[in-house]
Write an enzyme that holds these catalytic residues in place. Structure first.
Site, mmCIF file in Angstrom:
data_model
loop_
_atom_site.group_PDB
_atom_site.id
_atom_site.type_symbol
_atom_site.label_atom_id
_atom_site.label_comp_id
_atom_site.label_asym_id
_atom_site.label_seq_id
_atom_site.Cartn_x
_atom_site.Cartn_y
_atom_site.Cartn_z
ATOM 1 N N CYS A 89 34.505 31.370 31.781
ATOM 2 C CA CYS A 89 35.466 31.460 30.677
ATOM 3 C C CYS A 89 34.886 32.331 29.565
ATOM 4 O O CYS A 89 33.668 32.368 29.363
ATOM 5 C CB CYS A 89 35.768 30.080 30.090
ATOM 6 N N ASP A 90 35.769 32.997 28.848
ATOM 7 C CA ASP A 90 35.338 33.743 27.675
ATOM 8 C C ASP A 90 36.489 33.831 26.688
ATOM 9 O O ASP A 90 37.654 33.951 27.088
ATOM 10 C CB ASP A 90 34.878 35.154 28.045
ATOM 11 N N SER A 91 36.154 33.749 25.398
ATOM 12 C CA SER A 91 37.179 33.754 24.351
ATOM 13 C C SER A 91 36.954 34.879 23.360
ATOM 14 O O SER A 91 35.807 35.207 23.022
ATOM 15 C CB SER A 91 37.165 32.415 23.596
#
Length: 218
Positions: free
Chosen positions: A78-80
């Site tokens: 995941c990455d934001s």
């Protein structure tokens, strides 16, 4: 779960917030930090950037995993990033950067995008997507900004704010899934699991949050 294999979820992230979110939902992941250099990936679209980084994080840990015939291994990356005023914002570079961001963001809104890449190592398949949530920032004072930046919290997170920590007091509302802002959307994870012919209940542990026993459903 198909084939009666033990289902194993590996979270390719060092984020304690993502791990806590999964644990609160009855899922106990293994954690293996990817070590991906996020600064090496460039894109002019926030959705493309966070998804590519999520993909790279998941792929980075694959070669470090050992599987057995009794296990079905999933890796979640995941990455934001925050899209604000035409810019793509990850973690601030320093306190001055975080302070400047908050002075621009206060009283306004941005969109927090979180890319998810779920790889089924056993089956050789992949499902991925981006969740996006509008975030409305409170019109906070210079003193509040200074106090918040001094805690160090905004320096460690994309967009220089959290919803599940000290920064939650400085948001007036969101439009979308709050988990996206934390860094992992459970509804989206459920959808990705469905694409891999799995259910989110397959990941539930036998002990639910609070310690009560629950029956395995998968």
């Amino acid at each position: 779960m198909p084939n009666s294999l033990t289902l194993r979820l590996v979270l390719a992230s060092q984020s304690p917030a993502r791990r806590k979110l999964l644990q609160a939902a009855g899922i106990e992941p293994e954690v293996l930090v990817s070590g991906v250099d996020e600064s090496q990936v460039v894109s002019d679209r926030a959705e493309d950037l966070c998804l590519e980084l999520a993909r790279l994080k998941a792929q980075a840990v694959l070669g470090r995993l050992r599987t057995t015939p009794e296990e079905r291994t999933l890796v979640l990356g995941c990455d934001s990033v925050l899209e604000f005023d035409g810019q793509i914002l990850g973690k601030p570079t320093d306190a001055a950067d975080a302070t400047g961001r908050w002075r621009r963001m206060r009283g306004r809104s941005g969109v927090l995008h979180t890319g998810h890449c779920l790889i089924d190592l056993t089956q050789g398949s992949r499902a991925e997507a981006v969740a996006s949530t509008v975030v409305h920032f409170a019109d906070i004072t210079d003193d509040e900004i200074a106090a918040y930046v001094a805690t160090g919290e905004p320096l460690a997170v994309a967009g220089a704010f959290t919803i599940d920590g000290l920064g939650g007091a400085f948001l007036t509302g969101i439009e979308g899934d709050p988990g996206t802002v934390v860094g992992l959307s459970l509804p989206l994870l459920r959808r990705l699991l469905t694409e891999l012919q799995l259910g989110i209940t397959d990941l539930w542990t036998k002990v639910a949050p609070g310690g009560q026993e629950i029956e395995g459903l998968g």
